[in-house]
Design a protein around this motif. Structure first.
Motif, short mmCIF file in Angstrom:
data_model
loop_
_atom_site.label_atom_id
_atom_site.label_comp_id
_atom_site.label_asym_id
_atom_site.label_seq_id
_atom_site.Cartn_x
_atom_site.Cartn_y
_atom_site.Cartn_z
N PRO B 27 0.84 -1.20 0.00
CA PRO B 27 0.00 0.00 0.00
C PRO B 27 0.88 1.26 0.00
CG PRO B 27 -0.62 -1.53 1.77
CD PRO B 27 0.70 -1.98 1.25
N ALA B 28 0.26 2.40 -0.28
CA ALA B 28 0.98 3.67 -0.31
C ALA B 28 1.74 3.86 1.00
CB ALA B 28 0.00 4.81 -0.52
N VAL B 29 3.01 4.21 0.88
CA VAL B 29 3.88 4.37 2.03
C VAL B 29 3.67 5.77 2.64
CG1 VAL B 29 6.33 4.57 2.69
CG2 VAL B 29 5.57 2.74 1.13
N SER B 30 3.83 5.87 3.97
CA SER B 30 3.75 7.16 4.66
C SER B 30 4.77 8.14 4.08
CB SER B 30 4.06 6.98 6.16
OG SER B 30 3.47 5.80 6.65
N ARG B 31 4.47 9.45 4.18
CA ARG B 31 5.38 10.46 3.64
C ARG B 31 5.72 11.50 4.70
NH1 ARG B 31 6.31 10.05 -2.15
NH2 ARG B 31 5.13 8.22 -2.75
N THR B 32 6.89 12.11 4.56
CA THR B 32 7.23 13.29 5.35
C THR B 32 6.44 14.45 4.76
OG1 THR B 32 9.01 13.97 3.89
CG2 THR B 32 9.58 12.43 5.63
N LYS B 33 6.41 15.58 5.47
CA LYS B 33 5.65 16.70 4.89
C LYS B 33 6.28 17.20 3.60
CE LYS B 33 6.47 18.59 9.09
NZ LYS B 33 7.60 19.04 9.94
N GLY B 34 7.57 16.93 3.42
CA GLY B 34 8.22 17.29 2.16
C GLY B 34 7.89 16.35 1.01
N GLY B 35 7.17 15.28 1.30
CA GLY B 35 6.78 14.36 0.24
C GLY B 35 7.70 13.16 0.07
N LYS B 36 8.73 13.06 0.93
CA LYS B 36 9.61 11.89 0.86
C LYS B 36 8.95 10.70 1.56
CE LYS B 36 12.65 14.73 -0.82
NZ LYS B 36 13.98 15.20 -0.43
N ARG B 37 9.27 9.52 1.07
CA ARG B 37 8.74 8.31 1.73
C ARG B 37 9.37 8.14 3.12
NH1 ARG B 37 8.89 7.35 -3.53
NH2 ARG B 37 7.08 6.37 -4.53
N ASP B 38 8.53 7.80 4.08
CA ASP B 38 8.97 7.60 5.47
C ASP B 38 8.38 6.28 5.94
OD1 ASP B 38 9.82 7.95 8.12
OD2 ASP B 38 7.98 9.04 8.63
N TYR B 39 9.15 5.23 5.81
CA TYR B 39 8.65 3.88 6.10
C TYR B 39 8.45 3.67 7.59
CZ TYR B 39 9.62 2.74 1.23
OH TYR B 39 9.62 2.73 -0.15
N ARG B 40 7.19 3.45 7.99
CA ARG B 40 6.87 3.13 9.38
C ARG B 40 6.86 1.61 9.56
NH1 ARG B 40 3.22 7.51 10.30
NH2 ARG B 40 4.19 9.34 9.32
N GLU B 41 6.70 1.21 10.82
CA GLU B 41 6.64 -0.22 11.14
C GLU B 41 5.71 -0.98 10.18
OE1 GLU B 41 8.11 -3.29 12.82
OE2 GLU B 41 8.74 -1.26 13.38
N GLU B 42 4.52 -0.42 10.04
CA GLU B 42 3.50 -1.03 9.18
C GLU B 42 3.97 -1.18 7.73
OE1 GLU B 42 0.95 -2.08 10.62
OE2 GLU B 42 -0.58 -2.41 9.06
N ASP B 43 4.59 -0.13 7.22
CA ASP B 43 5.09 -0.17 5.84
C ASP B 43 6.16 -1.24 5.68
OD1 ASP B 43 3.54 2.19 5.03
OD2 ASP B 43 4.93 3.32 6.29
N LEU B 44 7.02 -1.33 6.69
CA LEU B 44 8.11 -2.32 6.63
C LEU B 44 7.57 -3.74 6.61
CD1 LEU B 44 10.70 -0.69 9.06
CD2 LEU B 44 10.69 -0.67 6.55
N LYS B 45 6.50 -3.97 7.35
CA LYS B 45 5.87 -5.30 7.35
C LYS B 45 5.41 -5.66 5.94
CE LYS B 45 5.79 -6.78 11.72
NZ LYS B 45 4.87 -6.10 12.67
N TRP B 46 4.81 -4.67 5.28
CA TRP B 46 4.36 -4.92 3.91
C TRP B 46 5.54 -5.19 2.97
CZ3 TRP B 46 -0.25 -6.27 2.30
CH2 TRP B 46 -1.40 -5.90 3.03
#
Lengths: 129, 129
Positions: B27-46
């Motif tokens: 799924p779409a990965v979390s982003r910093t306010k600048g628009g960079k990808r910021d992988y959280r725990e959940e994203d890493l699991k995926w």
DNA sequence: ATAAAATCTGGAGCTTGCTCCAAGTCAATA
DNA sequence: TATTGACTTGGAGCAAGCTCCAGATTTTAT
């Protein structure tokens, strides 16, 4: 045995059979005097071998290299052995990846079986997604 | 966690990570306010899940379908279960192909070990090429 | 003898799964 | 503040492994 019979026997297309030959995955097949392919016992063995190895995921390139060494004659025994050992290692590793994934899938499926019954999907924290 | 750290951790390229996201394998990965990808725990699991399933040979399409169902919510439990069962069957079959090929390779390697010693390559007729 | 079916070859085209690139944006450092 | 480096996107490019096609040849059936 003509190409149609061979492709029916092994559930593989004529194009793929011809491609395997052109790519050197099997040696040149015997021909009738009219130039049509006439698969003999020996040719069929090579076809079976190619299908088996390809099904396991070995590359066209690797199979062709084996055939090349085979055709070079008896001075290539050790090179052929090394190539086969390499092939074995590759697919052994693939088997391990599959086993890991299988156990994960079994776990997830069991969670979904439950979810379908209860309406709630739960994960044991010790398990990954 | 930024994309570089993630790709170093999993030995996978940035391009592949972005491709997996675009293809819906994760799924779409979390982003910093600048628009960079910021992988959280959940994203890493995926990401881990995607790598594991891809390593076992499951298709991008199948993984994306699972994610699609997942995002559709709790009405898709049984469809997800069915998809996972399908996946399991696929790779179980693949495992069997590998086992068949492994045993053939073991036999051939043993013949070549002997051939390297004796200078003669022999096949037991009960075995295929 | 002739029509129809099967096979041949070389080469183009397709699908999957990345991989690379260009041009622009964001962030940290000198 | 300027510059460097990391990151963004959309899209092009690439390798593997077939798959399809056209035009020619061979074989089989009528």
């Amino acid at each position: 045995m003509n190409i149609q019979a061979v492709c029916e026997r092994y559930h593989i297309s004529q194009d793929t059979l011809r491609y395997y030959e052109k790519a050197g995955v099997i040696p040149a097949v015997s021909r009738t005097k009219g130039g049509k392919r006439d698969y003999r016992e020996e040719d069929l063995k090579w076809v079976e071998n190619a299908i088996c190895m390809r099904n396991a995921g070995l590359s066209i390139e690797m199979l062709a290299e084996y055939v090349r060494l085979f055709q070079e004659g008896n001075d290539t025994f050790s090179q052929r052995r090394d190539l086969l050992i390499d092939a074995r290692e590759q697919i052994q590793k693939q088997k391990e990846e599959i086993e890991e994934t299988l156990s994960l899938l079994d776990y997830k499926i069991s969670r979904y079986e439950e979810a379908v019954k209860t309406g709630v999907l739960t994960w044991d924290e010790k398990h990954p997604r």
